[in-house]
Design a protein around this motif. Structure first.
Motif: not given
Length: 291
Positions: A84-90, A115-119, A138-141
């Motif tokens: 979707e437009p505006g979707a988040m890729v993690v 979103v850079d999110a290693p575990v 960023g804070d909003a995302v």
């Protein structure tokens, strides 16, 4: 949320299951048909391609092996265009910070958020939803993605505003983990060389200032000939290789990481790459003539 989950391996499968349990709709892709069958049993929707998994999704989670696989799924596999437009890729895989920044730039050019999110936490953390997740965005995302992350981990760290910062923290984590395992093996090798019972050494060090989580966890397995595999030698060949790559990018000297890398590489080169990573001790034993 509608979530596309790419990479249903030993960690990805329980992570996807926890997302489903939290009320998210999960469509997943993995080249392994058995993994897709398990996803279906857990209440998810198997997809034949990354693009099919991403159709109409608000979030895409990539728990793949490396940056190359992430790029293949996003760009070659059509995942990014299907979102979707505006979707988040993690991106939750362990990747070099430079590669993460490049992927983030390409994602951002389409108007979607990266979103850079290693575990950290391994299979046990994935199963129990107790992963540590290191987030660079960023804070909003970060606020938008936090409910999704909390379904998979109980330690969510907002480490910075930029892609690559989460990856850097994960690289530092892997640097310490790899060096701790290697140096524990080196200590055991010295004790073995002079005939000291390694069980006594483990008991002493485990309760002293020299102790570490890795010593307590890997030490007992170093004393076994064929311990069960919780993390393979080849994982640290890969991860310490990423550490050294990050060091080159930042022009930071990492001599201890380089030494540990060589010991894991030697162990893998002899055919022990699939053995438990505690078995890096075999290389020390051969060097010292005690193997």
């Amino acid at each position: 949320m509608n979530i596309a989950f790419i990479g249903l391996g030993s960690m990805g499968t329980p992570m996807a299951r926890n997302l489903i349990a939290a009320g998210h709709a999960v469509a997943g892709y993995d080249p392994n048909p058995k993994a897709l069958a398990v996803l279906s049993e857990n209440g998810g929707k198997p997809a034949a391609t990354p693009a099919a998994a991403g159709q109409g999704a608000d979030v895409a989670i990539l728990m793949v092996v490396n940056a190359v696989q992430a790029e293949q799924a996003l760009f070659d596999g059509g995942l990014l265009a299907a979102l979707e437009p505006g979707a988040m890729v993690v991106l939750m895989a362990t990747c070099p910070p430079g590669a993460v920044k490049t992927i983030a730039e390409h994602v951002g050019q389409t108007g979607r958020n990266f979103v850079d999110a290693p575990v950290s936490g391994g299979v046990a953390g994935a199963e129990a939803a107790t992963l540590s997740i290191m987030v660079g965005v960023g804070d909003a995302v970060f606020e938008r993605i936090s409910p999704v992350l909390r379904a998979m981990g109980d330690k969510i760290f907002h480490v910075g505003q930029e892609a690559g910062q989460g990856a850097t923290v994960k690289v530092v984590n892997q640097l310490l983990c790899g060096v701790h395992i290697a140096v524990a093996a080196e200590g055991f090798a010295l004790a073995n060389k002079v005939g000291i019972d390694p069980n006594v050494i483990l008991e002493i060090l485990g309760g002293s200032a020299a102790s570490s989580w890795m010593l307590k966890d890997r030490g007992p397995r170093m004393l076994q000939d064929e311990p069960p595999v919780t993390s393979a030698v080849d994982i640290f060949v890969k991860d310490l290789g990423l550490v050294l790559e990050a060091g080159r990018e930042a022009k930071a000297a990492l001599p201890l990481a380089a030494a540990a890398y060589q010991m894991f590489l030697a162990t893998s080169g002899r055919g022990d790459g699939k053995a438990d990573d505690s078995q890096v001790i075999r290389s020390y034993s051969l060097l010292n003539g005690t193997g």
